[in-house]
Scaffold this active site. Structure first.
Site, mmCIF file in Angstrom:
data_model
loop_
_atom_site.group_PDB
_atom_site.id
_atom_site.type_symbol
_atom_site.label_atom_id
_atom_site.label_comp_id
_atom_site.label_asym_id
_atom_site.label_seq_id
_atom_site.Cartn_x
_atom_site.Cartn_y
_atom_site.Cartn_z
ATOM 1 N N ALA A 64 -26.171 32.089 52.128
ATOM 2 C CA ALA A 64 -25.447 33.334 51.867
ATOM 3 C C ALA A 64 -25.238 33.441 50.360
ATOM 4 O O ALA A 64 -24.890 32.450 49.716
ATOM 5 C CB ALA A 64 -24.089 33.318 52.573
ATOM 6 N N TRP A 65 -25.487 34.627 49.829
ATOM 7 C CA TRP A 65 -25.194 34.878 48.413
ATOM 8 C C TRP A 65 -25.070 36.369 48.169
ATOM 9 O O TRP A 65 -25.459 37.182 49.015
ATOM 10 C CB TRP A 65 -26.179 34.190 47.466
ATOM 11 C CG TRP A 65 -27.662 34.422 47.677
ATOM 12 C CD1 TRP A 65 -28.260 35.080 48.705
ATOM 13 C CD2 TRP A 65 -28.720 33.982 46.823
ATOM 14 N NE1 TRP A 65 -29.618 35.076 48.552
ATOM 15 C CE2 TRP A 65 -29.938 34.405 47.397
ATOM 16 C CE3 TRP A 65 -28.769 33.263 45.626
ATOM 17 C CZ2 TRP A 65 -31.185 34.145 46.809
ATOM 18 C CZ3 TRP A 65 -30.013 33.003 45.060
ATOM 19 C CH2 TRP A 65 -31.203 33.434 45.645
ATOM 20 N N HIS A 73 -13.401 43.931 32.070
ATOM 21 C CA HIS A 73 -11.934 43.949 31.994
ATOM 22 C C HIS A 73 -11.350 44.282 33.360
ATOM 23 O O HIS A 73 -10.741 45.328 33.567
ATOM 24 C CB HIS A 73 -11.485 44.926 30.903
ATOM 25 C CG HIS A 73 -11.987 44.530 29.552
ATOM 26 N ND1 HIS A 73 -11.222 43.848 28.639
ATOM 27 C CD2 HIS A 73 -13.227 44.644 29.002
ATOM 28 C CE1 HIS A 73 -11.961 43.585 27.573
ATOM 29 N NE2 HIS A 73 -13.173 44.055 27.756
ATOM 30 N N HIS A 77 -8.183 38.724 33.349
ATOM 31 C CA HIS A 77 -9.313 38.729 32.415
ATOM 32 C C HIS A 77 -8.877 38.469 30.981
ATOM 33 O O HIS A 77 -7.699 38.529 30.653
ATOM 34 C CB HIS A 77 -10.111 40.032 32.530
ATOM 35 C CG HIS A 77 -9.440 41.220 31.897
ATOM 36 N ND1 HIS A 77 -8.559 42.024 32.568
ATOM 37 C CD2 HIS A 77 -9.526 41.734 30.640
ATOM 38 C CE1 HIS A 77 -8.137 42.986 31.766
ATOM 39 N NE2 HIS A 77 -8.693 42.827 30.583
ATOM 40 N N ASP A 79 -9.480 39.206 26.858
ATOM 41 C CA ASP A 79 -9.932 40.178 25.854
ATOM 42 C C ASP A 79 -10.456 39.421 24.638
ATOM 43 O O ASP A 79 -9.707 38.668 23.990
ATOM 44 C CB ASP A 79 -8.778 41.068 25.377
ATOM 45 C CG ASP A 79 -8.309 42.089 26.401
ATOM 46 O OD1 ASP A 79 -8.974 42.287 27.430
ATOM 47 O OD2 ASP A 79 -7.253 42.708 26.140
ATOM 48 N N HIS A 83 -13.644 43.571 21.759
ATOM 49 C CA HIS A 83 -13.191 44.629 22.671
ATOM 50 C C HIS A 83 -12.625 45.825 21.919
ATOM 51 O O HIS A 83 -12.697 46.950 22.394
ATOM 52 C CB HIS A 83 -12.132 44.043 23.611
ATOM 53 C CG HIS A 83 -11.545 45.014 24.584
ATOM 54 N ND1 HIS A 83 -12.288 45.938 25.274
ATOM 55 C CD2 HIS A 83 -10.262 45.193 24.986
ATOM 56 C CE1 HIS A 83 -11.481 46.638 26.067
ATOM 57 N NE2 HIS A 83 -10.255 46.218 25.904
ATOM 58 N N HIS A 208 -3.835 45.046 21.611
ATOM 59 C CA HIS A 208 -5.273 45.127 21.408
ATOM 60 C C HIS A 208 -5.596 45.254 19.914
ATOM 61 O O HIS A 208 -6.359 44.464 19.359
ATOM 62 C CB HIS A 208 -5.846 46.333 22.155
ATOM 63 C CG HIS A 208 -5.903 46.158 23.641
ATOM 64 N ND1 HIS A 208 -4.821 46.367 24.457
ATOM 65 C CD2 HIS A 208 -6.909 45.772 24.465
ATOM 66 C CE1 HIS A 208 -5.162 46.135 25.718
ATOM 67 N NE2 HIS A 208 -6.420 45.761 25.747
HETATM 68 C C1 23J Z 1 -9.541 49.946 27.242
HETATM 69 C C2 23J Z 1 -8.669 50.878 26.756
HETATM 70 C C3 23J Z 1 -7.318 50.693 26.822
HETATM 71 C C4 23J Z 1 -6.834 49.521 27.405
HETATM 72 C C5 23J Z 1 -7.709 48.560 27.899
HETATM 73 C C6 23J Z 1 -9.051 48.777 27.835
HETATM 74 C C7 23J Z 1 -7.197 47.305 28.515
HETATM 75 O O1 23J Z 1 -6.065 47.168 28.824
HETATM 76 C C8 23J Z 1 -8.087 46.137 28.700
HETATM 77 O O2 23J Z 1 -8.358 45.735 29.832
HETATM 78 O O3 23J Z 1 -8.485 45.556 27.699
HETATM 79 S S1 23J Z 1 -5.110 49.295 27.496
HETATM 80 MN MN MN Z 2 -9.021 43.801 28.686
#
Ligand code: 23J
Ligand code: MN
Length: 259
Positions: A64-65, A73, A77, A79, A83, A208
Site C-alpha cells: 500500500a502506498w 505551509h 509546519h 517557515d 517564505h 513573518h
Molecule cells: C502566507 C501569507 C500570510 C500568512 C501565511 C502565509 C502563514 O501564516 C504561513 O503559513 O506562513 S499569515
Molecule cells: Mn507558514
C-alpha cells in the site's frame, strides 16, 4: 562531563523515562485546517489530500502506498526565510539549505492561555516577554520562543481554529525584542505564526516579516505546549529537505524532564 558522557546520560534518561519525548505535532490529513487569506491577498493554499497508488490490490498486490497533495505551509509546519519577501535575498534561505545545526534548540514557553481565554485577539508584547523574563530568566540566544495559548484543541474544527481571523500572536515590538535577543525563531499554536489581525500591523505580519528577514524561523500549528515547562526543554524541528522549499510540514518533538 564530556560530550560523549552527556549524550549517553541523555540516552539513559530517555530509557528510564526521566526525560519524556512530547509530540508537538497536529495530525496531518484532509481535515487539517489551512489558512484562509482575504481575496485581496491573492491565492490560498489547498487542503491536504492523499491519493492512492495501491492498497494491496491489482495496483500493487503486496503493498500500500500513496501520494500527497500538500501545501508547504499546512498543519504543523516550519517557515523558512525564503517564505517572506523580506528574506528572499538571504543566502541559504530555503529548506534544503538550512544548517542541520538549527534543527535542535532549547525552548522558552510563554504561557498566554489566561489572556487568550479572555481575548482571542490577544497580542503578546515585548513588555509581556520582559515580565516572563523577570520570572524565568533571560531568553538565551539560539532558543525558540513558543507562545502557549491553549488554542490547539480547537484544531479539531477549521471554524473554531481559524475563528474568523481572530487568533492570538505576537506584536511588532515583541518580535523586534526577540530578534534583538537572537532567538532562533517563534512558534505559535495557531494556523500561522502571526496573529489573525496581523495584516493590519506595521509592518504587516511581523513574525513573518521581521524574523524571516533576519534568517530566523517560524513554527505554526504547534500542539501540547501546555505539557512543556517554561524553560529546560529541547526541541527537535527538522523540515523536509524540499529543494527551494519556503517551508515544510514536519514532526516537532520536545525532550523535557518528566514531571
Ligand atoms: C502566507 C501569507 C500570510 C500568512 C501565511 C502565509 C502563514 O501564516 C504561513 O503559513 O506562513 S499569515
Ligand atoms: Mn507558514
Amino acid at each position: 562531563m564530556s560530550a560523549a558522557e552527556s549524550l549517553s546520560s541523555v540516552a539513559a534518561a530517555l530509557a528510564s523515562g526521566a526525560i519524556e519525548v512530547i509530540d508537538l505535532t497536529a495530525p496531518l490529513g484532509p481535515d487539517t485546517p489551512v489558512l484562509h487569506l482575504p481575496p485581496e491577498f491573492g491565492r490560498n493554499t489547498p487542503a491536504f489530500r492523499m491519493n492512492e497508488i495501491s492498497a494491496y490490490d491489482a495496483n500493487g498486490p503486496w503493498w500500500a502506498w500513496g501520494w500527497m497533495e500538500l501545501g508547504e505551509h499546512t498543519g504543523t509546519h516550519f517557515d523558512a526565510p525564503a517564505h517572506w519577501i523580506s528574506g528572499r535575498d538571504r543566502p541559504d534561505n530555503t529548506t534544503d539549505r538550512l544548517p542541520a545545526r538549527d534543527f535542535v534548540a532549547p525552548v522558552c514557553v510563554i504561557d498566554c492561555s489566561a489572556e487568550v481565554a479572555a481575548d482571542p485577539d490577544f497580542v503578546l508584547t515585548a513588555q509581556g516577554v520582559r515580565a516572563w523574563e523577570a520570572e524565568h530568566g533571560e531568553i538565551p540566544a539560539g532558543a525558540w520562543v513558543f507562545m502557549r495559548s491553549d488554542w490547539y484543541p480547537r484544531n479539531a474544527s477549521a471554524e473554531t481554529f481559524l475563528n474568523g481571523g481572530h487568533t492570538p500572536g505576537p506584536s511588532v515590538d515583541c518580535i523586534r525584542y526577540l530578534v534583538e535577543k537572537n532567538v532562533i525563531g517563534w512558534g505559535n499554536e495557531c494556523v500561522g505564526t502571526d496573529a489573525g489581525m496581523a495584516h493590519s500591523f506595521d509592518p504587516p505580519f511581523p513574525a513573518h516579516h521581521l524574523l524571516l528577514e533576519q534568517g530566523r524561523y517560524g513554527l505554526a500549528s504547534l500542539v501540547n505546549l501546555d505539557r512543556l515547562p517554561p524553560t529546560g526543554a529541547l526541541v527537535v524541528a527538522a523540515p523536509l529537505k524540499i529543494v527551494n522549499g519556503t517551508g515544510s510540514p514536519l514532526r516537532v518533538i520536545a525532550l523535557a524532564p518528566r514531571t
